[in-house]
Write an enzyme that holds these catalytic residues in place. Structure first.
Site, PDB file in Angstrom:
ATOM      1  CB  SER A  74      -0.882   0.000   1.254  1.00  0.00           C
ATOM      2  OG  SER A  74      -1.530   1.245   1.442  1.00  0.00           O
ATOM      3  CE1 TYR A 126      -4.647  -1.677   5.434  1.00  0.00           C
ATOM      4  CE2 TYR A 126      -3.508   0.338   4.790  1.00  0.00           C
ATOM      5  CZ  TYR A 126      -4.138  -0.848   4.451  1.00  0.00           C
ATOM      6  OH  TYR A 126      -4.253  -1.213   3.125  1.00  0.00           O
TER       7      TYR A 126
END
Length: 251
Positions: free
Chosen positions: A142, A155
């Site tokens: 990501s 995250y």
């Protein structure tokens, strides 16, 4: 060079969203695909959708965070469907909260889903790839593997771990003819980001922050996935390819 004809790909967490788009892209390049998910109804619908487009598709419902389920599922696939030539570790989740309010249960759930699954499925598949002296593994990272945002510290930590696990896999398994790389999406329109897309302030900020001046569409990821899964990337190893419209290139 980019053809995946005659190859078989397992994509975890591929009933919907980015995982489904990646599986669809690999199938479009000629791969036979195995979809994975825990929701049987969604998984069956995804399989039928790809079959209606002419793809050769199988379903594999197992929990990617369970060592026993993972090992049994991979052994079953190798025996009953055939060798897994390409693995895409896509399964993941998001939890948003200020870090001081984040519970240990939330942390544990997120890390198991985002990090443990990459290790467990990657290890189970790699053992067979090592015997064959070939294979492609793509771990979904990501932009948060590099950049942070308020309320997503856990995250960010998980995706940073996936980035470094990708490099570690490449180092350990490259000698066996296996290429392990990461694909790092930016902000994409999916079911999980629907609220952010509809948030006018956030969406305007993001579009202004992104050199390409738009949200990503999941179809934008297919070409990068096909590249990393094909012979075109035979000397690309331990690399993270960001598909983010330029977000990681600018302050």
């Amino acid at each position: 060079m980019f053809s995946l004809a005659g190859r078989r790909a397992l994509v975890t967490g591929s009933s919907t969203g980015i995982g489904f788009a990646l599986a669809r892209g690999l199938a479009g390049a000629g791969a036979e695909v195995v979809l994975n998910g825990r929701d049987g109804g969604r998984l069956a619908a995804a399989v039928e959708r790809l079959r209606s487009e002419g793809a050769t598709v199988h379903a594999a419902s197992f929990d990617v965070t369970s060592p026993d389920e993972v090992d049994a599922a991979i052994e079953g696939m190798e025996r009953d469907i055939g060798p897994i030539d390409i693995l895409v570790n896509n399964a993941g989740m998001q939890r948003r909260a200020p870090l001081e309010q984040f519970s240990h249960g939330q942390w544990d759930e997120l890390m198991k889903t985002n990090v443990d699954s990459v290790f467990l499925v990657g290890r189970a598949v790699a053992r067979h790839m090592i015997e064959r002296k070939r294979g492609k593994i793509i771990n979904i990272c990501s932009v948060q593997s590099e950049l942070g945002r308020p309320s997503i510290a856990a995250y960010t930590a998980s995706k940073g771990a996936v980035k470094m696990l990708t490099k570690g896999m490449a180092i350990d398994w490259g000698q066996y003819g296996i290429q392990v790389n990461g694909l790092g999406p930016g902000y994409f329109k999916t079911e999980l980001t629907e609220a952010l897309v509809k948030d006018e302030n956030f969406s305007n900020w993001l579009i202004g922050r992104t050199p390409s001046r738009r949200w990503g569409d999941v179809e934008d990821l297919a070409g990068a996935a096909v590249f990393l899964a094909s012979d075109a990337s035979s000397f690309v190893n331990g690399h993270i390819l960001y598909v983010d419209g330029g977000v990681t290139a600018t302050l």
